[in-house]
Motif scaffolding. Structure first.
Motif, PDB file in Angstrom:
ATOM      1  N   LEU A 257       0.828  -1.209   0.000  1.00 46.36           N
ATOM      2  CA  LEU A 257       0.000   0.000   0.000  1.00 46.36           C
ATOM      3  C   LEU A 257       0.863   1.260   0.000  1.00 46.36           C
ATOM      4  CD1 LEU A 257      -2.732  -1.109   2.565  1.00 46.36           C
ATOM      5  CD2 LEU A 257      -3.178  -0.447   0.195  1.00 46.36           C
ATOM      6  N   LEU A 258       1.930   1.226   0.804  1.00 42.59           N
ATOM      7  CA  LEU A 258       2.795   2.397   0.938  1.00 42.59           C
ATOM      8  C   LEU A 258       3.855   2.467  -0.154  1.00 42.59           C
ATOM      9  CD1 LEU A 258       3.389   2.224   4.807  1.00 42.59           C
ATOM     10  CD2 LEU A 258       1.771   3.688   3.601  1.00 42.59           C
ATOM     11  N   LEU A 353     -13.724  -5.130   6.117  1.00 38.39           N
ATOM     12  CA  LEU A 353     -13.463  -5.520   4.736  1.00 38.39           C
ATOM     13  C   LEU A 353     -12.612  -6.783   4.740  1.00 38.39           C
ATOM     14  CD1 LEU A 353     -13.472  -4.930   1.662  1.00 38.39           C
ATOM     15  CD2 LEU A 353     -11.443  -3.492   2.045  1.00 38.39           C
ATOM     16  N   ILE A 354     -13.124  -7.831   4.106  1.00 38.98           N
ATOM     17  CA  ILE A 354     -12.377  -9.090   4.012  1.00 38.98           C
ATOM     18  C   ILE A 354     -11.436  -8.997   2.813  1.00 38.98           C
ATOM     19  CG2 ILE A 354     -12.506 -11.592   3.786  1.00 38.98           C
ATOM     20  CD1 ILE A 354     -13.817 -10.541   6.304  1.00 38.98           C
ATOM     21  N   VAL A 355     -10.154  -9.200   3.062  1.00 38.80           N
ATOM     22  CA  VAL A 355      -9.164  -9.188   1.978  1.00 38.80           C
ATOM     23  C   VAL A 355      -8.514 -10.561   1.900  1.00 38.80           C
ATOM     24  CG1 VAL A 355      -7.036  -8.158   1.118  1.00 38.80           C
ATOM     25  CG2 VAL A 355      -8.728  -6.717   2.252  1.00 38.80           C
ATOM     26  N   CYS A 356      -8.703 -11.215   0.764  1.00 43.47           N
ATOM     27  CA  CYS A 356      -8.146 -12.557   0.552  1.00 43.47           C
ATOM     28  C   CYS A 356      -6.813 -12.431  -0.167  1.00 43.47           C
ATOM     29  CB  CYS A 356      -9.107 -13.409  -0.275  1.00 43.47           C
ATOM     30  SG  CYS A 356     -10.744 -13.517   0.449  1.00 43.47           S
ATOM     31  N   PHE A 383     -10.051  -9.625  -3.463  1.00 40.41           N
ATOM     32  CA  PHE A 383      -9.067 -10.680  -3.686  1.00 40.41           C
ATOM     33  C   PHE A 383      -7.813 -10.054  -4.283  1.00 40.41           C
ATOM     34  CE2 PHE A 383     -13.060 -12.804  -3.401  1.00 40.41           C
ATOM     35  CZ  PHE A 383     -12.785 -14.058  -2.857  1.00 40.41           C
ATOM     36  N   LEU A 384      -6.655 -10.357  -3.686  1.00 43.18           N
ATOM     37  CA  LEU A 384      -5.415  -9.751  -4.170  1.00 43.18           C
ATOM     38  C   LEU A 384      -4.201 -10.603  -3.844  1.00 43.18           C
ATOM     39  CD1 LEU A 384      -3.939  -8.591  -1.417  1.00 43.18           C
ATOM     40  CD2 LEU A 384      -5.488  -6.673  -1.713  1.00 43.18           C
ATOM     41  N   SER A 385      -3.071 -10.169  -4.357  1.00 40.95           N
ATOM     42  CA  SER A 385      -1.772 -10.731  -3.982  1.00 40.95           C
ATOM     43  C   SER A 385      -0.877  -9.558  -3.617  1.00 40.95           C
ATOM     44  CB  SER A 385      -1.154 -11.526  -5.134  1.00 40.95           C
ATOM     45  OG  SER A 385       0.188 -11.874  -4.815  1.00 40.95           O
ATOM     46  N   LEU A 395      -8.062  -2.389  -4.050  1.00 39.03           N
ATOM     47  CA  LEU A 395      -8.253  -2.230  -2.605  1.00 39.03           C
ATOM     48  C   LEU A 395      -8.305  -0.752  -2.236  1.00 39.03           C
ATOM     49  CD1 LEU A 395      -8.376  -3.169   0.342  1.00 39.03           C
ATOM     50  CD2 LEU A 395      -5.879  -3.411   0.299  1.00 39.03           C
ATOM     51  N   LYS A 396      -7.413   0.060  -2.807  1.00 34.97           N
ATOM     52  CA  LYS A 396      -7.408   1.496  -2.520  1.00 34.97           C
ATOM     53  C   LYS A 396      -8.738   2.134  -2.926  1.00 34.97           C
ATOM     54  CE  LYS A 396      -2.391   2.156  -2.985  1.00 34.97           C
ATOM     55  NZ  LYS A 396      -1.320   2.832  -3.769  1.00 34.97           N
TER      56      LYS A 396
END
Length: 482
Positions: A257-258, A353-356, A383-385, A395-396
């Motif tokens: 993210l950063l 928020l569910i992040v897979c 859903f991400l990697s 996601l952002k």
């Protein structure tokens, strides 16, 4: 009348008697730089500036027009301190409403201090925090909410907070409050007039029109109060807690993210023992991300303390990202769902928020199955990697969707100040009391009391009603030189 309350006129008179002196301060950040600006304000500001300035064209600053620039040198006796540009602003056409001089000198800290010390010897005193803006308020150049917006503008660190501060400083919020206060004051005058003719039992204020006005004021107040939820978020940023079991990729996600290696990443479970925080601006809105220790049963004392802090951060966060390892979901889906339900039950008002994570290692069928099982939770999911930077931008965008920026996009008035919010709540309460009084045929003298209190709360926002303690608290938070 309250013990500490004074009318603005009396307060202005007292301050005029006290503040005849000229004040000086560094208006640019302290430390070395290309240039520095030293500001003087007060009745004798131009004369004091002239006493230490030697113009290259032998100009007398006291005879120059307002809003002019002059090149020359600052002289201390026979010693030349620096070559400078001096700006002259004559009151009332200046920021403070007083005579003001700004000296643009070279940014050496030695030069800055030498010039300030010279000005102190010539009759200035060091300005208090926010004193220039306080004088602008006292001299009618700004109302109180505009003055507070100056501090917000200085501290704004993203597009949204800057936009709100500019809108408030230009008087958007003040104008809205002033209009409501003026309309209410007109009816209040008629109600007060009725009290003078109480024996004749006459009505000067049209009750139907008055009721319509109260409904309109109530509507505006509720809209302003509701806007604080967005305004407070924009001003202070949105705290986002990243939680989940150990080794699901929380630190990797924070780094993604950063776009920097902010947190240590390791295959060893329980690497993160304490919380790590950093900020990111997304779409003009500030987000404060908190990477937390993995949640699990452990006998490790240090790790247990970290897990305890995790739940403290969930308590403080406005949004919770629950990160899960998609690879392990098939074997631990039951315990995962139980953990999510615990958080939902304990913090029912929090957005989750569910992040897979690690979807790059799943087949299409496995991904579909995980998605179907998560649907039962009725929560938003991404859903991400994090490692491969897949889905991070999505996601952002999802995070930004949690913030209602409609009012900001439409340039509506948004309340960001807790003091204003408190006064608006109290004003709304008084307006509702007045409405109740009208509907139950309460006597005019009792209705007048509630109207006065509502007017008082409006006046507190703009500074039409003020007291020493309030002003002291507000301007003490300003930087010196502003």
């Amino acid at each position: 009348m309250r013990v500490q309350e004074t009318t603005l006129g009396l307060f202005l008179y007292l301050c005029t008697m006290i503040n005849q002196d000229s004040i000086v301060a560094l208006a640019t950040p302290s430390g070395a730089g290309a240039i520095a600006i030293i500001r003087i304000s007060g009745a004798d500001a131009i004369a004091i500036g002239n006493s230490v300035f030697k113009s290259i064209k032998n100009k007398d600053l006291t005879r120059q027009k307002t809003h002019t620039l002059h090149l020359g040198h600052i002289i201390d006796g026979s010693k030349t301190l620096d070559e400078v540009l001096i700006s002259v602003f004559k009151g009332p056409n200046s920021y403070t409403g007083e005579n003001t001089v700004e000296i643009s000198c070279h940014g050496s800290t030695y030069i800055q201090q030498q010039i300030i010390q010279l000005l102190l010897r010539k009759g200035c005193r060091m300005a208090d925090a926010g004193e220039f803006t306080l004088r602008a308020f006292l001299n009618g150049k700004l109302d109180l909410s505009q003055a507070e917006a100056v501090a917000d503008l200085i501290s704004s660190d993203n597009e949204a907070s800057h936009q709100i501060a500019m809108q408030q400083m230009r008087g958007g919020f003040s104008n809205e409050i002033a209009k409501l206060r003026e309309e209410l004051l007109n009816f209040a005058s008629l109600i007060e007039l009725e009290l003078d003719f109480a024996e004749e039992d006459v009505e000067f204020a049209d009750r139907t029109q008055f009721h319509e006005l109260l409904n309109r004021i109530e509507f505006v107040l509720k809209r302003l109060i509701d806007s604080f939820a967005v305004g407070n978020v924009i001003k202070n940023g949105i705290p986002v807690a990243i939680v989940g079991e150990p080794n699901v990729g929380k630190s990797t996600l924070l780094n993604a993210l950063l776009n920097e290696e902010r947190a240590i990443v390791s295959d060893i479970a329980g690497t993160t023992r304490d919380t790590i925080e950093d900020e990111l601006v997304i779409g003009g809105i500030g987000f404060r991300f908190i990477d937390t220790a993995g949640i699990r049963e452990t006998k490790d004392v240090v790790e247990s303390i970290g897990i305890k802090k995790t739940f403290e951060k969930i308590e403080q966060a406005q949004l919770v990202i629950y990160l899960m390892d998609s690879l392990k979901f098939q074997v631990s889906s039951a315990s995962f769902i139980v953990e999510i339900e615990k958080i939902k039950n304990k913090y029912p008002l929090k957005e989750i928020l569910i992040v897979c994570n690690k979807i790059d290692q799943l087949s299409t069928d496995e991904l579909r199955q995980v998605h179907q099982e998560l649907e039962t939770l009725n929560l938003k999911q991404i859903f991400l990697s994090a490692k491969e930077n897949i889905g991070v931008e999505e996601l952002k965008n999802q995070l930004l969707s949690f913030v209602n920026t409609g009012a900001l996009r439409n340039n509506e008035t948004i309340v960001t100040n807790t003091r204003h919010y408190d006064s608006l709540l109290k004003a709304l309460d008084e307006i509702q009391k007045v409405k109740f009084g009208l509907e139950t045929n309460l006597s005019s003298d009792l209705i007048a009391l509630d109207i006065r209190e509502a007017l008082y709360q409006f006046g507190l926002i703009t500074g039409q009603v003020s007291n020493d303690e309030l002003l002291g608290n507000i301007f003490a938070n300003f930087c010196i030189g502003k």
